[in-house]
Design an enzyme around this catalytic site. Structure first.
Site, short mmCIF file in Angstrom:
data_model
loop_
_atom_site.label_atom_id
_atom_site.label_comp_id
_atom_site.label_asym_id
_atom_site.label_seq_id
_atom_site.Cartn_x
_atom_site.Cartn_y
_atom_site.Cartn_z
N ASP A 173 0.85 -1.20 0.00
CA ASP A 173 0.00 0.00 0.00
C ASP A 173 0.88 1.25 0.00
OD1 ASP A 173 -2.59 -1.48 0.49
OD2 ASP A 173 -1.48 -2.06 2.28
N GLY A 192 3.20 -9.81 -4.12
CA GLY A 192 2.30 -8.65 -4.00
C GLY A 192 2.08 -7.95 -5.33
N GLU A 193 2.18 -6.64 -5.30
CA GLU A 193 1.81 -5.86 -6.49
C GLU A 193 2.98 -5.05 -7.05
OE1 GLU A 193 -1.92 -3.83 -6.24
OE2 GLU A 193 -1.30 -2.24 -7.58
N ASP A 194 3.57 -4.22 -6.19
CA ASP A 194 4.59 -3.30 -6.73
C ASP A 194 5.84 -4.03 -7.19
OD1 ASP A 194 5.53 -0.54 -7.16
OD2 ASP A 194 7.04 -1.13 -5.71
O1 TRH Z 1 4.65 -6.02 0.61
P1 TRH Z 1 3.77 -6.63 -0.39
O2 TRH Z 1 3.45 -8.03 -0.18
O3 TRH Z 1 2.46 -5.79 -0.51
C1 TRH Z 1 1.17 -6.36 -0.66
C2 TRH Z 1 0.63 -6.22 -2.03
O4 TRH Z 1 0.70 -4.91 -2.50
C3 TRH Z 1 -0.80 -6.69 -2.05
O5 TRH Z 1 -1.34 -6.53 -3.32
C4 TRH Z 1 -1.58 -5.90 -1.04
O6 TRH Z 1 -2.88 -6.30 -1.03
C5 TRH Z 1 -0.95 -6.11 0.31
O7 TRH Z 1 0.40 -5.69 0.28
C6 TRH Z 1 -1.67 -5.33 1.38
O8 TRH Z 1 4.47 -6.52 -1.84
P2 TRH Z 1 4.64 -5.31 -2.88
O9 TRH Z 1 3.36 -4.84 -3.41
O10 TRH Z 1 5.65 -5.73 -3.83
O11 TRH Z 1 5.25 -4.13 -2.00
C7 TRH Z 1 6.52 -4.15 -1.46
C8 TRH Z 1 7.13 -2.77 -1.49
O12 TRH Z 1 8.23 -2.73 -0.62
C9 TRH Z 1 7.64 -2.39 -2.87
O13 TRH Z 1 7.34 -1.04 -3.12
C10 TRH Z 1 9.14 -2.57 -2.75
C11 TRH Z 1 9.34 -2.20 -1.31
N1 TRH Z 1 10.58 -2.68 -0.69
C12 TRH Z 1 11.62 -1.79 -0.59
O14 TRH Z 1 11.54 -0.64 -1.05
N2 TRH Z 1 12.77 -2.20 0.06
C13 TRH Z 1 12.91 -3.46 0.58
O15 TRH Z 1 13.99 -3.76 1.16
C14 TRH Z 1 11.82 -4.36 0.45
C15 TRH Z 1 11.95 -5.76 1.01
C16 TRH Z 1 10.66 -3.94 -0.19
#
Ligand code: TRH
Length: 356
Positions: A15, A258-260
């Site tokens: 999010d 997840g998404e991003d």
């Molecule tokens: O963390 P997520 O599993 O987020 C999920 C999904 O968005 C899902 O659709 C939603 O419903 C749920 O959350 C509530 O995975 P996602 O979407 O890849 O987000 C991770 C974010 O964290 C992404 O912007 C990358 C960032 N990130 C960093 O910037 N540095 C890091 O060291 C790590 C591990 C992640």
């Protein structure tokens, strides 16, 4: 223009991650953005340098009145993932006569999916009947993989930065020892096939270094030494979003979730495996299938996804160089197809202009 983005952190980092990328992309184009977020703690590592034009508002009941009084209503209100923006802001927004006879621009930014319904629902209006926004109309904005959707976030200079990226220098900067072994990133929840994957790397004829991201992925890893047969493990700290991208660019295979991070893995152009965010009613199964369909995934790529997501049982396909090469071609084809399309922000700005 002034943009207010509202974000409620449900769980994990997506999010905040998606909303920050959108806010930063707007800020980089000279827009004025307030990101209202109820838990900004992750931004400390995701975006330590902040971004010009973007201010982060601590969205708690105690501070809303002060924040509302301190700035005019936004020109565009973005509600991320149906999170119900602060009523005080909606009230101000509703009272404000939009400039130049335009209409109010209230966007509901939805979750990403490759399912066909996205094309049907993208852009649809949703009249608001309840106060304080009664009489206004929200519009659904669905990110997606086709030209009939809202597209994907992609910075204008991303491809050039990716091109210039020096993986050896970046790894050295991170203190990650690398002697040419296969590099694999791990960003996941608790995939049922994780132990099988580790066992495969351990007994492989090819040395592999697994770069384990901080948080749930690190916690899911069975305890043990950093060297396990042909497998070496590096545990990473939480990184900025920019370095998270660099991590994906540095690796020969990326496990994302997840998404991003899925979108960022596509931009990296390397083979990737996606762990989808699980939903109670198994709605994520059809969401995963839709992505596989859009990717035109090979049977081995589908099978690996099914096992990784707990949708099938059996042996993990062997990650041979040939397999990775074919998955890499799939990833590159997906990227090429998407690079031909406008990015999400271009589409969003066009959409907002049309609604004015
Ligand atoms: O963390 P997520 O599993 O987020 C999920 C999904 O968005 C899902 O659709 C939603 O419903 C749920 O959350 C509530 O995975 P996602 O979407 O890849 O987000 C991770 C974010 O964290 C992404 O912007 C990358 C960032 N990130 C960093 O910037 N540095 C890091 O060291 C790590 C591990 C992640």
């Amino acid at each position: 223009m002034r943009w207010d983005i509202f974000c409620k952190v449900i769980d994990n980092h997506g999010d905040a991650g998606v909303c920050w990328r959108l806010a930063a992309a707007l800020g980089a184009q000279g827009e004025t953005v307030r990101l209202w977020i109820d838990d900004s703690s992750a931004l400390a590592w995701m975006a330590p340098a902040g971004c010009e034009g973007v201010s982060v508002v601590d969205w708690t009941a105690a501070t809303v009145e002060i924040q509302v009084a301190s700035a005019p209503a936004p020109d565009v209100l973005i509600e991320a993932f149906g999170c119900d923006p602060a009523p005080e802001v909606i009230r101000l927004f509703a009272r404000q006569a939009p400039t130049g006879g335009s209409s109010h621009r209230w966007i509901n930014l939805e979750y990403l999916s490759a399912e066909p319904y996205v094309e049907r629902l993208h852009g649809l209006p949703s009249p608001v009947f309840r106060d304080p926004g009664a009489g206004l109309t929200k519009h659904f904005f669905y990110p997606g993989f086709t030209t009939a959707t809202g597209g994907l976030l992609r910075e204008p200079e991303l491809a050039a930065r990716r091109e210039r990226f020096d993986r050896g220098a970046w790894l050295a900067q991170q203190g990650i020892p690398w002697e040419g072994e296969r590099l694999v990133s791990l960003f996941c929840y608790e995939p049922p096939a994780l132990e099988a994957l580790l066992a495969q790397f351990e007994r492989s004829g090819q040395p592999t270094r697994l770069l384990v991201t901080a948080g749930r992925a690190a916690a899911a890893l069975p305890p043990g030494p950093a060297q396990r047969g042909a497998l070496s493990i590096s545990w990473l700290p939480y990184m900025s979003q920019q370095d998270f991208d660099h991590l994906l660019w540095a690796c020969d295979l990326n496990f994302v979730r997840g998404e991003d991070s899925l979108v960022r893995a596509i931009w990296a152009g390397a083979p990737f495996i996606w762990q989808i965010y699980p939903q109670d009613d198994d709605a994520h199964h059809s969401k995963l299938e839709a992505l596989m369909h859009w990717l035109n995934a090979s049977p081995s790529l589908r099978r690996f996804h099914h096992l990784w997501n707990g949708m099938a049982e059996g042996h993990l396909p062997e990650l041979t160089p040939q397999t990775l090469e074919s998955w890499g071609s799939t990833a590159l084809a997906a990227r090429t197809c998407l690079l031909d399309q406008d990015d999400l922000l271009t589409r969003l700005r066009r959409f907002v202009a049309q609604k004015s």
